[in-house]
Design a protein around this motif. Structure first.
Motif, short mmCIF file in Angstrom:
data_model
loop_
_atom_site.label_atom_id
_atom_site.label_comp_id
_atom_site.label_asym_id
_atom_site.label_seq_id
_atom_site.Cartn_x
_atom_site.Cartn_y
_atom_site.Cartn_z
N PHE A 109 50.58 40.63 56.85
CA PHE A 109 50.19 41.65 55.89
C PHE A 109 49.45 42.78 56.59
CE2 PHE A 109 49.91 37.70 53.13
CZ PHE A 109 51.16 37.90 52.56
N ASN A 110 49.53 43.99 56.03
CA ASN A 110 48.80 45.10 56.62
C ASN A 110 47.30 44.90 56.38
OD1 ASN A 110 48.08 46.18 54.01
ND2 ASN A 110 50.10 47.14 53.89
N ASP A 111 46.49 45.72 57.03
CA ASP A 111 45.04 45.53 56.97
C ASP A 111 44.50 45.63 55.55
OD1 ASP A 111 45.01 45.19 59.69
OD2 ASP A 111 44.38 47.25 60.15
N HIS A 112 45.05 46.57 54.77
CA HIS A 112 44.58 46.73 53.40
C HIS A 112 44.83 45.48 52.59
CE1 HIS A 112 45.39 47.71 49.12
NE2 HIS A 112 44.30 48.46 49.25
N ASP A 113 46.09 44.97 52.62
CA ASP A 113 46.43 43.80 51.82
C ASP A 113 45.65 42.57 52.30
OD1 ASP A 113 48.14 45.47 50.55
OD2 ASP A 113 49.98 44.44 51.13
N ARG A 114 45.52 42.44 53.59
CA ARG A 114 44.79 41.29 54.15
C ARG A 114 43.33 41.32 53.69
NH1 ARG A 114 44.68 37.61 58.39
NH2 ARG A 114 42.69 37.45 59.49
N SER A 115 42.74 42.49 53.69
CA SER A 115 41.35 42.63 53.27
C SER A 115 41.18 42.26 51.79
CB SER A 115 40.87 44.06 53.51
OG SER A 115 39.56 44.24 53.02
N VAL A 116 42.11 42.71 50.94
CA VAL A 116 42.05 42.39 49.51
C VAL A 116 42.16 40.89 49.30
CG1 VAL A 116 43.29 42.60 47.32
CG2 VAL A 116 42.93 44.62 48.76
N LEU A 117 43.15 40.27 49.96
CA LEU A 117 43.38 38.84 49.79
C LEU A 117 42.18 38.02 50.26
CD1 LEU A 117 47.11 38.60 50.92
CD2 LEU A 117 46.23 38.44 48.59
N ARG A 118 41.60 38.41 51.37
CA ARG A 118 40.49 37.64 51.92
C ARG A 118 39.23 37.79 51.04
NH1 ARG A 118 40.38 35.29 56.57
NH2 ARG A 118 38.21 35.87 57.02
N ALA A 119 39.03 38.96 50.47
CA ALA A 119 37.88 39.14 49.58
C ALA A 119 38.03 38.26 48.34
CB ALA A 119 37.75 40.60 49.18
N LEU A 120 39.24 38.20 47.79
CA LEU A 120 39.47 37.34 46.63
C LEU A 120 39.33 35.87 47.01
CD1 LEU A 120 42.57 39.19 45.13
CD2 LEU A 120 40.29 39.06 44.10
N ALA A 121 39.86 35.49 48.15
CA ALA A 121 39.77 34.11 48.60
C ALA A 121 38.32 33.69 48.82
CB ALA A 121 40.58 33.91 49.88
N CYS A 146 47.50 45.25 46.03
CA CYS A 146 48.21 45.04 47.29
C CYS A 146 49.51 45.83 47.29
CB CYS A 146 48.48 43.55 47.51
SG CYS A 146 47.04 42.61 48.09
N GLN A 147 50.00 46.13 48.47
CA GLN A 147 51.19 46.97 48.62
C GLN A 147 52.46 46.15 48.85
OE1 GLN A 147 49.64 49.21 51.89
NE2 GLN A 147 48.33 50.50 50.60
N ASP A 148 52.35 45.14 49.68
CA ASP A 148 53.51 44.30 49.99
C ASP A 148 53.81 43.37 48.80
OD1 ASP A 148 55.32 42.96 52.18
OD2 ASP A 148 54.22 41.31 51.22
N ASP A 149 55.10 43.17 48.49
CA ASP A 149 55.47 42.36 47.34
C ASP A 149 54.94 40.93 47.44
OD1 ASP A 149 56.74 44.43 46.09
OD2 ASP A 149 58.76 43.87 46.76
N LYS A 150 55.06 40.35 48.61
CA LYS A 150 54.56 38.99 48.80
C LYS A 150 53.05 38.94 48.65
CE LYS A 150 55.04 35.05 51.91
NZ LYS A 150 56.05 34.33 51.12
N ALA A 151 52.38 39.91 49.22
CA ALA A 151 50.92 39.98 49.10
C ALA A 151 50.51 40.13 47.64
CB ALA A 151 50.37 41.14 49.92
N ARG A 152 51.27 40.88 46.85
CA ARG A 152 50.95 41.04 45.43
C ARG A 152 51.08 39.70 44.69
NH1 ARG A 152 50.94 46.16 43.22
NH2 ARG A 152 52.01 45.51 41.29
N GLY A 153 52.07 38.91 45.07
CA GLY A 153 52.20 37.59 44.47
C GLY A 153 51.00 36.71 44.80
N TRP A 154 50.57 36.76 46.04
CA TRP A 154 49.40 35.98 46.45
C TRP A 154 48.14 36.51 45.77
CZ3 TRP A 154 49.37 34.23 52.26
CH2 TRP A 154 50.57 33.55 52.54
N GLU A 155 48.06 37.83 45.63
CA GLU A 155 46.90 38.43 44.96
C GLU A 155 46.83 37.97 43.51
OE1 GLU A 155 45.30 42.87 43.53
OE2 GLU A 155 47.17 42.67 44.70
N TRP A 156 47.96 37.95 42.84
CA TRP A 156 47.97 37.52 41.44
C TRP A 156 47.51 36.07 41.32
CZ3 TRP A 156 49.59 33.91 38.07
CH2 TRP A 156 49.50 34.23 36.71
N ASN A 157 47.97 35.24 42.23
CA ASN A 157 47.56 33.83 42.24
C ASN A 157 46.03 33.71 42.27
OD1 ASN A 157 46.65 31.29 43.52
ND2 ASN A 157 48.82 30.83 43.77
#
Length: 431
Positions: free
Chosen positions: A22-34, A85-96
């Motif tokens: 994932f790009n830096d933006h998406d990775r940062s979003v996912l990690r903050a949620l995690a 998130c920008q990437d489709d897969k990252a958006r799925g993980w974000e929603w989770n």
């Protein structure tokens, strides 16, 4: 040669993983949620919920338990427009991740938030040889109609048992991405088959058509028995492959069970060697398509076969959206029975005395109360009645099958507040 093949697999895994980073933006979003998911999961509140569920599933409840699964309403509670998130897969993980936190922030329920990330093993199946066919709905989210592909007993010859295989490279690529994203925040775990649920009539009516199956019960009973035998033996063949391939995973945790509930229980701990056996697992079955048929026909054409499939498992559940109050004698006699689904169409006054405290009364209250006029008095009296009728039993209240809340998500919040108030009032002297 084996070593060379394995080296190629590892190189491919790395290439796939590199392409999927994932790009830096998406990775940062996912990690903050995690990180927040981890904080919630590690809280004393979640520890208390897990303990309550272990007692509940062991038939030693302290009070009724509450679960909320918004299902069709999630699109109104947490629409895609809220994802960043920008990437489709990252958006799925974000929603989770966001859906777990949404439930914690909004629902006064007993849903458990775990600090885990599940990687599903890439399991492939060849299927049955025939696939269901439908006439499409004429309205958005409307009802489709059956378009039967099985016209006669001869069509059974076109079917075959499913063959199972595993794509290890795809599984490991997903593991790599998950560990690189969440490894120091969430417990990344790879799961094979943890939710085992049998839906024989759903599969067969999908091929034969619902009306025709009803006719076959009277006009062609031998054909229907032949079909049920074929599907039952096919599922036994699939389970044997799961065991041979080492695909069974423990489900004595937050794994969704039956048609609502979870698997938290101490008695199903896998052996020290790490091999999960059927005798250490939950499983379930349902034939809600047979709701209008007699108890005798339901037992003959469905439960007789479902019992064979449930036999190897330690604890089992039964039912879905059908009313089982007049079929409980047969349901309670099924192997390993522990959790029985009581749908909005179940007559709880008749069911509760039959279930008593011997099984989990898995009640699904009416989801339509979240649509139209939101009548708090009606909801309160409705919930209170079942809580009182089930006093002394093992009651779980599961709000699900909510296809819409008419874009008023606050209704879920208020519904759970009302339910929590009633559960707290009933907790003293529950047993």
């Amino acid at each position: 040669q084996r070593a060379v093949t394995r080296l190629r697999e590892l190189v491919m895994i790395r290439l796939i993983g590199a392409q999927s980073m994932f790009n830096d933006h998406d990775r940062s979003v996912l990690r903050a949620l995690a990180d927040r998911v981890r904080q919630v999961a590690d809280s004393p509140e979640m520890a208390e919920r897990r303990a309550l569920w272990r007692g509940h599933n062991a038939l030693a409840p302290q009070r009724p338990m509450i679960l909320v699964f918004p299902e069709g309403s999630w699109g109104e509670l947490l629409p895609g427009s809220q994802l960043v998130c920008q990437d489709d897969k990252a958006r799925g993980w974000e929603w989770n991740l966001r859906s777990r936190l949404y439930g914690y922030d909004h629902f006064r329920s007993d849903n458990v938030v775990e600090a885990d990330w599940t990687v599903q093993r890439a399991i492939r199946s060849t299927g049955w040889g025939l696939s269901p066919r439908h006439h499409a709905a004429t309205a958005e989210r409307g009802a489709w109609a059956f378009d039967p592909v099985v016209k006669s007993p001869d069509d059974l010859e076109r079917m075959h048992f499913p063959e199972i295989s595993v794509d290890d490279a795809a599984t490991e690529a997903e593991e790599t991405l998950a560990r690189e994203t969440f490894g120091d925040l969430l417990d990344v775990r790879t799961v094979g088959v943890a939710h085992l649920s049998y839906h024989l009539m759903n599969e067969w009516t999908g091929l034969r058509g619902l009306d025709q199956v009803y006719m076959d019960m009277v006009m062609e009973p031998d054909f229907l028995h032949q079909a049920m035998r074929f599907l039952t033996d096919g599922h036994k063949h699939v389970l044997a492959q799961y065991i041979q391939l080492g695909l069974l995973s423990a489900n004595n945790d937050n794994t969704y069970q039956a048609t609502g509930g979870n698997g938290y229980i101490d008695s199903l701990t896998p052996g020290a060697e790490g091999v999960v056996r059927t005798g250490e697992m939950w499983a379930s079955a349902e034939s809600q398509e047979l709701d209008p048929v007699s108890p005798e026909m339901h037992a003959e054409f469905a439960m007789a076969y479902e019992s064979e499939l449930l036999e190897p498992f330690a604890l089992t559940g039964y039912g879905c959206c059908d009313g089982l109050h007049h079929k409980l004698r047969d349901v309670c006699a099924m192997p390993g029975m522990r959790r029985i689904s009581m749908s909005p169409f179940c007559k709880v006054d008749l069911a509760a005395p039959q279930v008593e405290d011997r099984f989990i009364f898995s009640w699904k209250p009416q989801p339509s109360h979240l649509v139209g006029r939101f009548d708090e008095d009606l909801i309160r009296n409705y919930l209170k009645h079942t809580i009182e009728v089930c006093r002394g039993g093992v009651l779980e209240i599961i709000l699900k099958d909510t296809h819409t809340c008419e874009h008023r998500p606050e209704r879920f919040d208020r519904w759970t507040e009302i339910c929590r108030e009633l559960v707290d009032e009933a907790a003293d002297g529950w047993r």
